[in-house]
Design a protein around this motif. Structure first.
Motif, PDB file in Angstrom:
ATOM      1  N   LYS A   1      -2.733  -5.475  -6.623  1.00 32.75           N
ATOM      2  CA  LYS A   1      -3.961  -6.181  -6.230  1.00 32.75           C
ATOM      3  C   LYS A   1      -3.649  -7.646  -5.901  1.00 32.75           C
ATOM      4  CE  LYS A   1      -6.832  -3.275  -9.161  1.00 32.75           C
ATOM      5  NZ  LYS A   1      -7.500  -3.184 -10.458  1.00 32.75           N
TER       6      LYS A   1
ATOM      7  N   GLU B   1       0.837  -1.210   0.000  1.00 32.56           N
ATOM      8  CA  GLU B   1       0.000   0.000   0.000  1.00 32.56           C
ATOM      9  C   GLU B   1       0.873   1.263   0.000  1.00 32.56           C
ATOM     10  OE1 GLU B   1      -3.884  -2.070   2.131  1.00 32.56           O
ATOM     11  OE2 GLU B   1      -2.585  -0.743   3.310  1.00 32.56           O
TER      12      GLU B   1
ATOM     13  N   GLU C   1      -1.293   0.338  -8.281  1.00 36.85           N
ATOM     14  CA  GLU C   1      -2.114  -0.419  -7.329  1.00 36.85           C
ATOM     15  C   GLU C   1      -1.783  -1.906  -7.431  1.00 36.85           C
ATOM     16  OE1 GLU C   1      -6.779  -1.123  -6.044  1.00 36.85           O
ATOM     17  OE2 GLU C   1      -6.328  -0.012  -7.883  1.00 36.85           O
TER      18      GLU C   1
ATOM     19  N   GLY D   1       2.213   1.679  -3.323  1.00 37.22           N
ATOM     20  CA  GLY D   1       1.111   2.182  -4.162  1.00 37.22           C
ATOM     21  C   GLY D   1       0.968   3.687  -4.035  1.00 37.22           C
TER      22      GLY D   1
END
Lengths: 477, 193
Positions: free
Chosen positions: A240, A229, A238, A232
């Protein structure tokens, strides 16, 4: 016309004719960038590499080439930054899965690699030139016990051989020297050095199976997710669950193949390939490669075929039933060790740092990819408490037909501590004799090969005596 | 004039080994060693950290020589197709260590005297102190392995003590006497099936 030693080097590393024009230009620039001269390339190609690497095997040549390809990538970071690519570094020891997930997410928009690890390995193992960046002890003195990889990272960063990244994800799950080094680089203030420290308290009970402790797995998984995160936020990429799953599938595929290679090589009579070559494959698989894994998979498939062929023909590096030693270090960083043992009739085999126990191939208790990644980390002998470490090691040794284990080359840290204790437990559990050699596998300038020769001869006599009796007893049965 | 350099640590160890064997470990000092090599104390310390490091290197060299002798004896028996089981191998090894101790008295004392506990516990040297354990194979039956391990340790203790007694003049065992003791121990204790 004078022979182009750079081109010959790449040809030896199995670079294709098609890629040669671009690769050659990049290789010359990369070599110059990191301080390798034409003479260094010539020395590596004609003396060092043929002495320490079995380049009669195409798989080995291909694998050496992957290190060079990744090194070239690392020297292109300044260019990538101009192209607005995001730059993420990892440090060793860590788990390549989480870094590969970043690459799966960001694809060509992100650069992911372990620059200090690749540079130090290539310079040390292929060129005998680690001194280029390990010589300067301004920030880490010889008396300050540390991993020379960190000294190399500082020195390489300060001269921009390693460009500053958008972020370096500094894993401190079992070694906290890395993130302290990053903090030091940041404090020196000569460059932007954003690092994301992640750690796990060493508070598990002795002997506890940490991969079965749900709370611990959950905590670690949360740390891994938090790292992603943070990356990110910095990069806008991002990461995932599907990217983690892709990375896990890749990890599983290579783990199985590497395990097969380790067992084929170690358990065959005669042993078809040496410990240096074996470590070459496991080591590069333990880090994220910006250059991708296509070449690596081809090299791995190639070496598996070549090893099977040698086994079928009963071709070996030593005669059948010669003694074999497993390693608790990665021999490729101190390649003379393997060859000195070989000279004394002993072959080095798998490295437990980059090998697998049966635990590694058991089904996972979770479906969430971060939980799976955490469980994989906590199944690794080196990531867990000493009691669990000893059990995992003993389980691993059970699967290999070896005559002893060789520990050492960690004089910079771990061996000053508790591994001496765990070694006794592993010996007891496995019944396998353990030996230890002082040394520093990231910077062995204080441990000259000629000074270690006597120790290696003693170990060799010990093992050859034992093997002679074993072979004799087997004959008379 | 003192030399500024030597060929390496090996040269120091060779000189120290000779000095200890000729005059005993008490004679080992940086000054004596440096003088015998024709170098200054400072040059000596460029190669080694302290006297303990030199002692460790002497012990390691002693083990290298001892294990080399033992290997050659066993190999020669093997090549001559003599019976080579744990019993006969133990006897051969015991005789080798007796010969080594008798011809390297001061080195043997440095290697095996009780005062060198720290070297016995040194991780590099430790496996070599278990001299007879090179005969112990990896085996599935852990209980049996433990039993053999104990008996080999006992043999090691007896052999070491007898040689030390001879060296320091408590009892001057002849080789024949020594072999008779070893023979009796092995024939009595080596019943593992």
């Amino acid at each position: 016309m004078r022979e182009d030693i750079y081109q010959k080097f790449l040809e030896t590393m199995e670079f294709s004719v098609e890629e040669m024009p671009t690769a050659l230009e990049e290789w010359k620039r990369a070599a110059d960038n990191i301080g390798l001269t034409e003479q260094d390339i010539s020395f590596a190609l004609n003396e060092w590499i043929p002495t320490y690497w079995d380049i009669s095997l195409r798989g080995v040549r291909m694998c050496l080439g992957i290190y060079i390809r990744e090194l070239i990538e690392i020297t292109k970071v300044a260019l990538y930054k101009e192209e607005n690519k995001k730059i993420i570094y990892g440090i060793s020891p860590s788990q390549a899965i989480c870094f590969n997930a970043i690459k799966f997410a960001g694809k060509e928009e992100v650069f992911v690699s372990y620059p200090d690890f690749v540079l130090a390995t290539v310079l040390g193992a292929f060129f005998d030139k680690l001194s280029l960046y390990c010589g300067d002890d301004s920030y880490f003195s010889d008396r300050c016990r540390h991993c020379a990889l960190n000294r190399a990272r500082i020195n390489m960063s300060l001269v921009n051989v390693i460009e500053s990244p958008d972020a370096i994800w500094s894993w401190g799950f079992y070694c906290d020297e890395g993130r302290k080094t990053d903090e030091l680089i940041e404090c020196l203030g000569e460059m932007q050095w954003k690092f994301i420290p992640t750690s796990l308290p060493h508070d598990s009970l002795f002997g506890e199976k940490e991969d079965k402790d749900g709370e611990r797995v959950k905590y670690l998984a949360a740390q891994l997710k938090a790292g992603h995160e943070e990356i990110g936020k910095i990069t806008g990429i991002e990461i995932k669950n599907k990217h983690m799953l892709d990375a896990l599938v890749q990890h599983s595929k290579f783990s199985k193949k590497l395990d097969m290679l380790n067992k084929l090589v170690t358990n065959a009579e005669p042993q078809p390939m040496g410990g240096n070559e074996l470590a070459l494959f496991g080591t590069i698989a333990s880090i994220a490669l910006n250059v991708g894994y296509g070449q690596f998979e081809s090299a791995l498939d190639c070496i598996l075929e070549e090893v099977k062929e040698r086994i079928e023909k009963e071709e070996g590096i030593l005669p059948k039933y010669s003694p074999k030693l497993g390693c608790h270090f990665t021999p490729l960083n101190v390649p003379w060790v393997d060859r000195m043992f070989l000279k004394n009739g002993i072959s080095l085999t798998f490295s437990s740092h980059i090998s697998f126990s049966k635990k590694d191939f058991m089904p996972f208790d979770y479906g969430d990819p971060y939980m799976i990644a955490a469980q994989i980390w906590l199944r690794n002998a080196n990531s867990v408490n000493l009691g669990a470490h000893a059990q995992i090691m003993a389980d691993m040794l059970d699967e290999y037909d070896i005559d002893g284990m060789l520990y050492g080359f960690f004089s910079f840290d771990r061996w000053l501590g508790t591994h001496q204790f765990s070694l006794k437990m592993i010996e007891e559990k496995s019944g396998i004799q353990h030996f230890y050699l002082e040394g520093d596998y990231w910077n062995d300038r204080n441990y000259r090969p000629e000074d270690r020769e006597g120790r290696i001869e003693s170990i060799a006599y010990f093992l050859r005596t034992r093997k002679m009796l074993k072979n004799k007893m087997n004959q008379t049965k | 004039m003192a030399r500024a350099k030597i060929s390496g640590k090996k040269e120091i160890v060779a000189a120290a080994f000779a000095l200890v064997e000729q005059e005993g470990v008490e004679a080992l000092s940086a000054r004596r060693l440096a003088a015998s090599l024709n170098i200054s104390n400072m040059t000596l310390y460029n190669y080694v950290e302290n006297i303990d490091e030199i002692k460790k290197e002497i012990i390691a060299e002693g083990f290298r020589q001892l294990y080399a002798i033992a290997y050659r004896s066993l190999e020669s028996s093997n090549q001559n197709n003599l019976a080579l089981d744990m019993k006969s191998a133990s006897k051969i090894l015991a005789e080798d260590i007796f010969d080594f101790g008798c011809s390297n008295k001061n080195i043997y004392q440095l290697m095996f005297a009780n005062s060198v506990k720290k070297f016995r516990e040194d991780m590099e040297l430790k496996p070599f102190y278990s001299y007879f354990l090179q005969l112990l194979p990896k085996m599935e039956d852990k209980e049996k392995r433990k039993k053999i391990h104990k008996v080999l340790n006992m043999l090691h203790f007896i052999v070491s003590q007898m040689i030390m007694d001879k060296i320091i003049g408590i009892h001057d065992y002849s080789k024949q006497e020594f072999n008779a003791y070893v023979d009796q121990f092995v024939e009595t204790m080596f019943n593992f099936d």
